[in-house]
Design an enzyme around this catalytic site. Structure first.
Site, PDB file in Angstrom:
ATOM      1  N   LYS A 185       0.885  -1.176   0.000  1.00  0.00           N
ATOM      2  CA  LYS A 185       0.000   0.000   0.000  1.00  0.00           C
ATOM      3  C   LYS A 185       0.915   1.215   0.000  1.00  0.00           C
ATOM      4  O   LYS A 185       1.428   1.626   1.037  1.00  0.00           O
ATOM      5  CB  LYS A 185      -0.872  -0.025   1.258  1.00  0.00           C
ATOM      6  CG  LYS A 185      -2.163   0.772   1.175  1.00  0.00           C
ATOM      7  CD  LYS A 185      -2.034   2.240   0.957  1.00  0.00           C
ATOM      8  CE  LYS A 185      -1.743   3.090   2.160  1.00  0.00           C
ATOM      9  NZ  LYS A 185      -1.596   4.514   1.765  1.00  0.00           N
ATOM     10  N   GLU A 260       9.601   1.964  10.695  1.00  0.00           N
ATOM     11  CA  GLU A 260      10.620   2.985  10.406  1.00  0.00           C
ATOM     12  C   GLU A 260       9.907   4.325  10.515  1.00  0.00           C
ATOM     13  O   GLU A 260       9.101   4.668   9.641  1.00  0.00           O
ATOM     14  CB  GLU A 260      11.192   2.799   9.000  1.00  0.00           C
ATOM     15  CG  GLU A 260      11.949   1.499   8.790  1.00  0.00           C
ATOM     16  CD  GLU A 260      13.259   1.443   9.545  1.00  0.00           C
ATOM     17  OE1 GLU A 260      13.747   2.502  10.004  1.00  0.00           O
ATOM     18  OE2 GLU A 260      13.783   0.334   9.700  1.00  0.00           O
ATOM     19  N   CYS A 294      13.570  11.500   6.642  1.00  0.00           N
ATOM     20  CA  CYS A 294      13.432  11.093   8.045  1.00  0.00           C
ATOM     21  C   CYS A 294      14.748  11.217   8.805  1.00  0.00           C
ATOM     22  O   CYS A 294      14.762  11.495   9.999  1.00  0.00           O
ATOM     23  CB  CYS A 294      12.904   9.675   8.113  1.00  0.00           C
ATOM     24  SG  CYS A 294      13.858   8.534   7.102  1.00  0.00           S
ATOM     25  N   GLU A 393       9.255  16.711  14.815  1.00  0.00           N
ATOM     26  CA  GLU A 393       9.692  16.547  13.436  1.00  0.00           C
ATOM     27  C   GLU A 393       8.905  17.507  12.542  1.00  0.00           C
ATOM     28  O   GLU A 393       7.684  17.429  12.469  1.00  0.00           O
ATOM     29  CB  GLU A 393       9.447  15.107  12.987  1.00  0.00           C
ATOM     30  CG  GLU A 393       9.981  14.851  11.607  1.00  0.00           C
ATOM     31  CD  GLU A 393       9.777  13.413  11.156  1.00  0.00           C
ATOM     32  OE1 GLU A 393       8.633  12.946  11.209  1.00  0.00           O
ATOM     33  OE2 GLU A 393      10.766  12.779  10.764  1.00  0.00           O
TER      34      GLU A 393
HETATM   35  P1  NAD Z   1       2.155   8.869   7.330  1.00  0.00           P
HETATM   36  O1  NAD Z   1       2.349   8.153   8.612  1.00  0.00           O
HETATM   37  O2  NAD Z   1       1.111   9.901   7.263  1.00  0.00           O
HETATM   38  O3  NAD Z   1       1.799   7.843   6.171  1.00  0.00           O
HETATM   39  C1  NAD Z   1       2.638   6.749   5.859  1.00  0.00           C
HETATM   40  C2  NAD Z   1       1.799   5.670   5.222  1.00  0.00           C
HETATM   41  O4  NAD Z   1       0.864   5.196   6.185  1.00  0.00           O
HETATM   42  C3  NAD Z   1       0.982   6.140   4.024  1.00  0.00           C
HETATM   43  O5  NAD Z   1       0.945   5.113   3.053  1.00  0.00           O
HETATM   44  C4  NAD Z   1      -0.382   6.353   4.619  1.00  0.00           C
HETATM   45  O6  NAD Z   1      -1.431   6.235   3.684  1.00  0.00           O
HETATM   46  C5  NAD Z   1      -0.441   5.239   5.645  1.00  0.00           C
HETATM   47  N1  NAD Z   1      -1.394   5.448   6.730  1.00  0.00           N
HETATM   48  C6  NAD Z   1      -1.879   6.615   7.216  1.00  0.00           C
HETATM   49  N2  NAD Z   1      -2.759   6.380   8.213  1.00  0.00           N
HETATM   50  C7  NAD Z   1      -2.830   5.042   8.356  1.00  0.00           C
HETATM   51  C8  NAD Z   1      -3.557   4.184   9.230  1.00  0.00           C
HETATM   52  N3  NAD Z   1      -4.399   4.654  10.147  1.00  0.00           N
HETATM   53  N4  NAD Z   1      -3.358   2.853   9.125  1.00  0.00           N
HETATM   54  C9  NAD Z   1      -2.503   2.350   8.217  1.00  0.00           C
HETATM   55  N5  NAD Z   1      -1.815   3.107   7.348  1.00  0.00           N
HETATM   56  C10 NAD Z   1      -1.962   4.439   7.422  1.00  0.00           C
HETATM   57  O7  NAD Z   1       3.567   9.426   6.934  1.00  0.00           O
HETATM   58  P2  NAD Z   1       3.927  10.289   5.652  1.00  0.00           P
HETATM   59  O8  NAD Z   1       3.396  11.660   5.859  1.00  0.00           O
HETATM   60  O9  NAD Z   1       3.542   9.563   4.407  1.00  0.00           O
HETATM   61  O10 NAD Z   1       5.511  10.287   5.689  1.00  0.00           O
HETATM   62  C11 NAD Z   1       6.231  11.162   6.493  1.00  0.00           C
HETATM   63  C12 NAD Z   1       6.690  10.465   7.752  1.00  0.00           C
HETATM   64  O11 NAD Z   1       7.403   9.289   7.436  1.00  0.00           O
HETATM   65  C13 NAD Z   1       7.650  11.309   8.561  1.00  0.00           C
HETATM   66  O12 NAD Z   1       7.306  11.252   9.923  1.00  0.00           O
HETATM   67  C14 NAD Z   1       8.988  10.628   8.339  1.00  0.00           C
HETATM   68  O13 NAD Z   1       9.927  10.815   9.331  1.00  0.00           O
HETATM   69  C15 NAD Z   1       8.602   9.224   8.206  1.00  0.00           C
HETATM   70  N6  NAD Z   1       9.621   8.482   7.495  1.00  0.00           N
HETATM   71  C16 NAD Z   1      10.417   7.604   8.178  1.00  0.00           C
HETATM   72  C17 NAD Z   1      11.416   6.925   7.523  1.00  0.00           C
HETATM   73  C18 NAD Z   1      12.298   5.947   8.231  1.00  0.00           C
HETATM   74  O14 NAD Z   1      12.852   5.102   7.563  1.00  0.00           O
HETATM   75  N7  NAD Z   1      12.451   6.002   9.522  1.00  0.00           N
HETATM   76  C19 NAD Z   1      11.615   7.117   6.173  1.00  0.00           C
HETATM   77  C20 NAD Z   1      10.800   8.028   5.510  1.00  0.00           C
HETATM   78  C21 NAD Z   1       9.798   8.691   6.182  1.00  0.00           C
END
Ligand code: NAD
Length: 486
Positions: A185, A260, A294, A393
């Site tokens: 997804k 992550e 991130c 963040e």
């Molecule tokens: P997000 O948590 O909003 O979304 C990530 C994914 O989760 C998306 O596919 C989203 O549709 C899905 N999602 C959202 N709500 C959900 C739910 N209730 N149940 C299941 N899935 C759900 O994050 P984002 O805005 O897409 O990305 C930014 C974040 O990702 C930042 O906090 C960043 O630090 C983090 N990030 C971490 C890493 C790492 O490797 N540690 C790498 C990249 C990004």
């Protein structure tokens, strides 16, 4: 959808941006629902594509396909699995230009960054996993036990938008190499990149059901996948808030989770460091991908003796970051991914001003392109280590500079965070730098700008996550241990 106004360089062919199907059991298949997700170009705020919004019923079909494919894939010989990954690499590499253009359009990453990092890195990761997949499974003998590793099963992979191919590849490649099957997804903001990947999957001829794609929103498709009784491991990359929800959903059935999550990494510049290089690289790291990384070193910790000198160097470095069209070779910073993200980042800038931080460069009044979701690169000095800007963040081009008096104070400030994903240390004395690196409570530390190693374990301490990705440690996340006594 009006494409007439978009610059020609940003218009992708219809076949790449108007997608109508899911990828389940090796077929492009109709979704069960009629809803769609619009894909936006954040540089212009125009709609440029559409993908289906999957449903829980679609997730059921995809998980069933992955379950059906699992025994066959799990028992496929390592060399044969490696061959499949190799063909996928070939098919993906053939699409490198389309992938980079798609990421430049739907994320807003400058084309050079999109090509070198957004596409180059995942191709390297996939290449590495061809070799890892080919190795016979590691087995060990402990006393009268033979300890073997077996694939964990069906993996639900949920990924963010900031590195839309890399975050996916960091899960798919080890999952497949370990013998798992996958339902992906991707982020609803960058689904087109995932479609291109699945075009490559189709061409590579992976066995049906081994990799499945269900695009959709987080609360619908993501939640259905995280809570699905037949998903054995939920591998998630995204925000800490969503990671918490996923861990709770998985806890109901004691499913494995790999998380992550976010970061607020510290860049510790000791007084004997090569300051010009430390600042230049540090600013570049904080602003990479418009700060939507991130691992970004978003807190720069500078010794008081060199603080003013550092602030001057920072202001000069930031002035060189030109905002603009990702397809313009002079552009070094694209927009943020969405209006909501830009609004969130502007909120942190306003809050930092209200909290008494000193604006060094950028800020709410700095000029930005009229169209699109641009935020000017912004640096604050004298940021209080407990303030929101130092603790939360931001995920935008905003750097917090914090002074310290001695190494102990630097380590205390660096570790004063609920996150622990990455970090950096700069010093002319490698032993001193290493000593500080060892004291940082974080999953990775780069000394004097050492390069990223895609075979090293990647992941976070504290609320930055659970588990590791990449290399042999990442591969281990996708297996169970079995002890056979004899
Ligand atoms: P997000 O948590 O909003 O979304 C990530 C994914 O989760 C998306 O596919 C989203 O549709 C899905 N999602 C959202 N709500 C959900 C739910 N209730 N149940 C299941 N899935 C759900 O994050 P984002 O805005 O897409 O990305 C930014 C974040 O990702 C930042 O906090 C960043 O630090 C983090 N990030 C971490 C890493 C790492 O490797 N540690 C790498 C990249 C990004």
């Amino acid at each position: 959808m009006d494409l007439a106004a978009a610059p020609p360089s940003q218009v992708l062919p219809d076949a790449l941006r108007l997608r109508r199907h899911l990828h389940i059991a090796g077929e492009w298949t109709e979704p069960t629902g009629a809803d769609v997700i619009d894909v936006e170009n954040p540089s212009t705020a125009e709609l440029i594509g559409q993908v289906p919004a999957g449903t829980p019923a679609d997730v059921d079909r995809a998980v069933a396909a992955a379950r059906a494919a699992f025994p066959g894939w799990a028992s496929t010989a390592p060399a044969e699995r490696a061959g499949h990954l190799d063909r996928l690499h070939t098919a993906l590499a053939a699409r490198a230009d389309d992938l980079a253009r798609t990421i430049a359009v739907e994320l807003g990453a400058p084309l050079k960054l999109a090509t070198r990092v957004q596409v180059g890195l995942p191709l390297t990761v996939l290449r590495d996993h061809v070799a890892l997949a080919a190795r016979p499974p590691v087995e060990e003998t402990i006393g009268n036990s033979l300890v073997v590793r077996e694939p964990v099963g069906v993996v639900g992979a949920i990924t963010p938008w900031n590195y839309p191919l890399h975050q996916v590849m960091a899960k798919l490649a080890p999952a497949l190499a370990a013998g798992c099957t996958v339902v992906l997804k991707p982020s609803e903001l960058t689904s087109l990149t995932a479609y291109l990947l699945f075009d490559a999957v189709t061409e590579a001829g992976l066995p049906p059901g081994v990799l499945n794609l269900v695009p959709g929103t987080g609360p619908v498709v993501g939640a259905a996948l995280a809570g699905h009784p037949d998903v054995d491991l939920v591998s998630f990359t995204g925000s800490t808030a969503t990671g918490r929800q996923i861990a709770k959903a998985a806890a109901e059935r004691i499913a494995r989770v790999a998380l992550e999550l976010g970061g607020k990494s510290a860049n510790v510049i000791l007084p004997d460091a090569d300051l010009a290089t430390a600042v230049k690289v540090g600013v570049g790291n904080a602003l990479l991908n418009s700060g939507q990384t991130c691992t970004a070193w978003t807190r720069m910790l500078v010794h008081r003796d060199r603080y003013d000198e550092a602030l001057d160097l920072i202001a000069t470095a930031v002035a060189g970051y030109r905002l603009g069209d990702p397809f313009d070779p002079a552009t070094r910073l694209g927009p943020l991914v969405s209006a909501a993200q830009a609004e969130r980042v502007r909120g942190y800038v306003d809050r930092a001003l209200a909290d008494g931080a000193r604006l060094v460069v950028g800020g709410p009044d700095a000029p930005v392109p009229a169209q699109g979701h641009f935020v000017a690169p912004t640096v604050f000095a004298d940021v209080h280590p407990d303030s929101a800007l130092a603790q939360e963040e931001v995920f935008g081009p905003v750097l917090a500079v914090i002074p310290f008096a001695d190494t102990d104070e630097a380590v205390t400030i660096a570790n004063n965070s609920s996150y622990g994903l990455a970090g950096a240390v700069w010093s002319a004395d490698p032993d001193a730098a290493l000593a500080v690196a060892r004291r940082l409570r974080t999953g990775a530390v780069d000394i004097n700008g050492a390069p990223f190693n895609p075979l090293a374990p990647f992941g976070g301490y504290k609320q930055s996550g659970l588990g590791r990705e990449l290399g042999v440690h990442g591969l281990a996340e996708f297996s169970e241990l079995k002890a056979i006594q004899r």
